[in-house]
Design an enzyme around this catalytic site. Structure first.
Site, mmCIF file in Angstrom:
data_model
loop_
_atom_site.group_PDB
_atom_site.id
_atom_site.type_symbol
_atom_site.label_atom_id
_atom_site.label_comp_id
_atom_site.label_asym_id
_atom_site.label_seq_id
_atom_site.Cartn_x
_atom_site.Cartn_y
_atom_site.Cartn_z
ATOM 1 N N GLU A 1 -13.584 -7.522 1.906
ATOM 2 C CA GLU A 1 -11.925 -6.958 1.596
ATOM 3 C C GLU A 1 -11.438 -6.836 0.018
ATOM 4 O O GLU A 1 -12.413 -7.656 -0.507
ATOM 5 C CB GLU A 1 -11.172 -8.734 2.024
ATOM 6 N N TYR B 1 -3.402 -5.050 -1.735
ATOM 7 C CA TYR B 1 -4.017 -6.070 -0.213
ATOM 8 C C TYR B 1 -4.310 -5.046 0.562
ATOM 9 O O TYR B 1 -3.869 -3.841 0.743
ATOM 10 C CB TYR B 1 -3.380 -7.125 0.401
#
Lengths: 292, 367
Positions: free
Chosen positions: B183, B98
């Site tokens: 993101e 992530y």
């Protein structure tokens, strides 16, 4: 005394003075007793508005008037540049009323102001008023009364409501600062509370918070460690749904963060009384202060 | 906030040097080419959890892809239907990571968040497993941050450079596009290196004036919320039957709280904002009427917005709309006497005290 605006007669200019908001509030500030020495609107230098001389640049205004503070009404796309112009011209206090300034600009403006030794208040707030000294912003003149309470708030009209309640209860204020409803603001709630703790005239502090972010939780930590004056808080947005932006850019519950419950709990753990409605605020101040 | 769809984000990723799979955007079966390898077809919808609802499928040839696409078109994703699809190579993923860049309100600077535990909601990952580092906008991404990040994620030497480039790309997008969130989740560790398998980019409304290239459309808004947004008004629909109009966000939230605490059910949040135009007040009452069943509560603390302006707007709106619901007006502040008189002349009683007004609203709603 007071915080931030402490000098009666402080020479103040209004950036964007020829606009609808700028001209109206320049007059209102004058009526409050603020020493409005000039205004700035590029291209309108040499004119005057309601008896206030208008300059083309902040540099000219500072040279002619000795201004040391500015109130900015310039629309959002041009406001960041106006703030930098003020800072570059040696202004040490810039109160930004403008709303909808992108937070990216604010993060940079804040760093720049720090580098240059200037203080920003706002944006997207009603400014700052020190009772009996000066008003830099748009709060209604009629709500104030000289007294012992320092107020810091993330809101505009809710601040007026609360200040009015405090005044009508016979208490009154030292300084009322609206820090603004955005995600990044020039002067934070934490700083304001620290300054109120240092200010001799302020005997009690009222903190008006709302959902979103963690300023209230961080302020509660400061109160626990550094503040011995009585503090009363009010939090707006107890019934706000998560994930929805409630008018202010900063008023949003993201995931489980920024809830009113978390803020109320943090304040209560720091010994702060949390009012459930505005009218309860003066009652709680009185309980803590005794009769003033 | 404007949320970009995955494929829009991936196009931007590519521009900024962030590796993405070779992908094709398809919306109709004729767009799907012949192929014979492991591919993935993904619904382009603005909601999370599309995988769990069958919006992401592995396909091995054109026939399977067409079948999957037609099936996905029938899935309801929180009120949205997939009109576009990404068709891309399905990589063998060794690990899902992530990484994001977002604003940290607490430090008042952008911050990068990264974790070796990707593919899940970052909020569910324990703090100690998240790398968090502010990026000073006057400095940008530093070399030592890249080294720290690579080490924290446990990446080998050959991927250290890649993760550094990805972070620089993410931060550049955040900065150049005025994003509030950029993101990659998951960032796949594959035999072809690190590849962005998904994208999420959110742009702030306040910055849209300088980004004409960004498509302005809003997901997850109710019809009335959307109408208000187009008029530049701030409206949030709630579940109750008491309509609310107040000036200012804080006063609005407080008004909702007071009504709810007193046992009433607010129908909405509605910030009238600062105005000296009675027409705006009329517009606001029209809009609020759509969610008001029993009582409309107008709570104004006059400043920029003067009470007499509000009173004029209220009188005109009531004459035009002739609403079936009851009305409670509470006005204080600038020109309150004048405002109250205008209302009274037209048979509308107004109140000064907020607590008493709230009490009346809740009582009337209960009748």
């Amino acid at each position: 005394m007071a915080i931030i605006v402490t000098e009666k007669g402080l020479p103040v200019i209004v950036q964007g003075i020829t606009g609808h908001q700028g001209s109206f509030h320049a007059s209102q500030m004058k009526a409050f007793g603020t020493n409005i020495v000039g205004g700035v609107t590029p291209g309108k230098g040499g004119t005057s508005i309601n008896g206030v001389p208008v300059f083309d640049s902040v540099k000219d205004a500072v040279k002619e008037t000795g201004a040391r503070a500015s109130v900015v009404f310039v629309p959002a796309p041009y406001a960041p540049d106006a703030v930098i112009e003020a800072i570059d011209s040696g202004i040490k206090l810039v109160v930004i009323i403008t709303e909808h300034i992108p937070f990216h600009d604010m993060t940079k403006l804040k760093l720049y102001a720090k580098l240059m030794g200037a203080r920003l208040v706002g944006p997207n707030g009603p400014g700052i008023t020190s009772v009996g000294i000066a008003k830099l912003g748009i709060m209604p003149n009629s709500i104030f009364k000289s007294g012992p309470v320092g107020v810091v708030s993330r809101s505009g009209t809710l601040t007026y409501e609360i200040v009015n309640t405090i005044s009508e209860a016979g208490l009154g204020e030292t300084t009322v600062i609206g820090i603004g409803g955005d995600q990044v603001v020039g002067t934070t709630m934490q700083e304001a509370v620290r300054m109120f703790q240092q200010d001799e005239a302020t005997k009690a502090i009222v903190v008006v918070g709302e959902i979103g972010g963690t300023a209230e939780e961080e302020t509660a930590e400061i109160i626990k460690k550094e503040v011995n004056k009585p503090v009363v808080a009010f939090i707006a947005g107890r019934y706000a749904p998560p994930g929805k932006r409630m008018g202010h850019a900063g008023a949003i519950i993201t995931g489980n963060k920024g809830t009113a419950q978390s803020k109320i709990q943090a304040f209560q753990e720091a010994g702060v009384k949390v009012a459930s409605k505005p009218s309860e605020i003066p009652v709680l101040i009185r309980q803590k202060l005794g009769n003033v | 906030m404007v949320d970009l769809l995955e494929y829009e984000g991936k196009i931007i990723f590519k521009e900024y040097g962030i590796p993405v799979p070779d992908f094709k955007v398809v919306s109709d079966e004729k767009d799907i080419p012949d192929f014979n390898e492991r591919m993935v077809i993904k619904a382009q919808v603005p909601t999370g959890g599309r995988g769990k609802r069958g919006g992401v499928r592995i396909v091995n040839n054109r026939e399977e892809a067409v079948k999957a696409m037609n099936e996905i078109k029938n899935i309801n994703f929180d009120g949205y239907r997939a009109e576009k699809f990404i068709l891309e190579k399905a990589y063998v993923i060794k690990k899902e990571l992530y990484i994001s860049v977002t604003l940290d309100r607490s430090v008042e600077m952008p911050v990068t968040l990264a974790s070796a535990e990707g593919g899940v909601d970052i909020n569910s990952v324990p703090q100690e497993k998240i790398y968090k580092k502010p990026i000073n906008p006057f400095v940008g991404v530093t070399e030592y941050t890249k080294r720290e990040l690579s080490k924290f994620l446990g990446l080998s030497e050959d991927h250290a450079q890649e993760i550094g480039r990805i972070l620089v790309g993410l931060y550049s997008i955040y900065d150049k596009l005025d994003a509030s969130l950029v993101e990659i989740n998951p960032l796949g560790l594959t035999d072809k290196g690190l590849i962005a398998l998904d994208s999420k980019i959110t742009i702030e409304d306040d910055a849209l004036f300088r980004h004409k290239e960004i498509p302005v459309r809003y997901f997850g808004l109710d019809e009335i919320e959307l109408e208000a947004k187009k008029k530049g008004l701030s409206f949030v629909k709630l579940e109750g039957d008491i309509g609310i109009i107040a000036n200012g966000a804080g006063l609005n939230m407080a008004t909702i709280d007071l009504i709810a605490q007193a046992g009433g059910k607010p129908a909405n949040f509605f910030d009238l904002g600062g105005t000296d135009d009675p027409e705006k007040v009329i517009q606001a009452i029209e809009l609020a009427s759509k969610v008001t069943n029993k009582v409309l509560f107008i709570n104004i603390f006059g400043g920029v917005t003067r009470c007499d302006t509000v009173a004029r707007g209220v009188v005109q709106a009531i004459n035009e709309l002739k609403p079936k619901f009851k009305l409670v007006v509470r006005i204080r502040g600038a020109n309150e006497e004048e405002g109250r008189k205008i209302l009274l002349d037209h048979g509308i009683d107004s109140m000064l005290n907020l607590d008493e007004a709230v009490e009346r609203v809740v009582k009337l709603a209960g009748e």
